[in-house]
Design a protein around this motif. Structure first.
Motif, short mmCIF file in Angstrom:
data_model
loop_
_atom_site.label_atom_id
_atom_site.label_comp_id
_atom_site.label_asym_id
_atom_site.label_seq_id
_atom_site.Cartn_x
_atom_site.Cartn_y
_atom_site.Cartn_z
N CYS A 32 0.80 -1.23 0.00
CA CYS A 32 0.00 0.00 0.00
C CYS A 32 0.84 1.28 0.00
N PHE A 35 1.05 5.68 4.08
CA PHE A 35 -0.19 6.40 4.29
C PHE A 35 -0.40 6.61 5.78
N CYS A 62 -4.06 4.31 -1.72
CA CYS A 62 -2.93 4.62 -0.83
C CYS A 62 -1.61 4.51 -1.59
N TRP A 66 0.96 7.73 -2.91
CA TRP A 66 2.35 7.83 -2.48
C TRP A 66 3.31 7.75 -3.66
N ARG A 72 0.96 11.25 1.53
CA ARG A 72 0.37 10.20 2.36
C ARG A 72 -1.13 10.42 2.47
N VAL A 75 -6.40 8.05 5.92
CA VAL A 75 -7.57 7.18 5.92
C VAL A 75 -8.39 7.47 7.17
#
Length: 217
Positions: A32, A35, A62, A66, A72, A75
């Motif tokens: 991912c 983040f 995510c 990036w 970032r 969430v």
């Protein structure tokens, strides 16, 4: 203080988890990317995953936020409400589940970012599922086939030409490279249909598939 834990988004192991402020943490996940996540959102993802958004789409957002923007994504539980809330926060277009063209475009641009020379081959591992917003290996292969049938990429997994370039990674990894048409399409931002230059085999190694299905599937 950093510690290793399971990624709350894709459930991949060995993610780095550290504090980033009041009730906020920073995650560095091989799949991912980097983040940030609020504590309440992390708790919900780990204990009672929301029906929306699908984990692979959140993972893709995510990762690409990036990789492409160097930012970032934060969430929060608001992202779990609706497409409208997700699109409001996202700085990149989030493909819908069946949007093969958009997913293919993310993969094409990833190959470009990873290619230092025109003929360089790029290895794809399970971590690159997020690059194309793909739920599993089958979907990734489907999107790669979409690009290959348009003559934009070619499969180098079985035998890289001239014995050069990266070999397929252990665990059933894949190796692809941009074709001349692929480079031209990226340079002009206009994809022209072409005859297929490669075909993607959908025969999967059951032992290797464990790495691809771990987490999201």
């Amino acid at each position: 203080m950093d510690n290793r834990t399971q990624c709350p988004v894709c459930r991949a192991p060995n993610a780095t988890h550290s504090g980033a402020g009041a009730n906020t943490f920073e995650i560095h996940c091989p799949r991912c990317g980097r983040f940030q996540i609020q504590a309440l959102a992390e708790t919900q993802l780990m204990n009672s995953p929301p029906a929306f958004p699908p984990a692979h789409l959140l993972s893709g957002l995510c990762r690409n936020t990036w990789d492409i923007l160097g930012e970032r994504l934060l969430v929060t539980v608001d992202l779990f409400k609706s497409w409208a809330e997700l699109d409001k926060v996202a700085k990149l277009a989030v493909p819908r589940d069946t949007d093969v063209a958009a997913k293919g475009d993310y993969l094409l641009r990833y190959l470009r970012r990873r290619s230092k020379t025109l003929a360089e081959s790029v290895a794809l591992t399970p971590n690159e599922l997020a690059v194309g917003f793909c739920a599993n290996k089958q979907e990734l292969l489907f999107c790669l086939r979409y690009l290959a049938e348009r003559g934009l990429i070619e499969d180098e997994t079985a035998a890289p030409r001239g014995g050069k370039g990266p070999q397929a990674p252990q665990g059933g990894g894949l190796v692809y490279r941009l074709t001349p048409a692929g480079w031209a399409a990226l340079d002009t931002a206009s994809v022209q249909p072409a005859q297929p230059l490669a075909a993607v085999s959908l025969t999967l190694d059951k032992d290797a598939d464990a790495l691809w299905t771990q987490g999201l599937s």
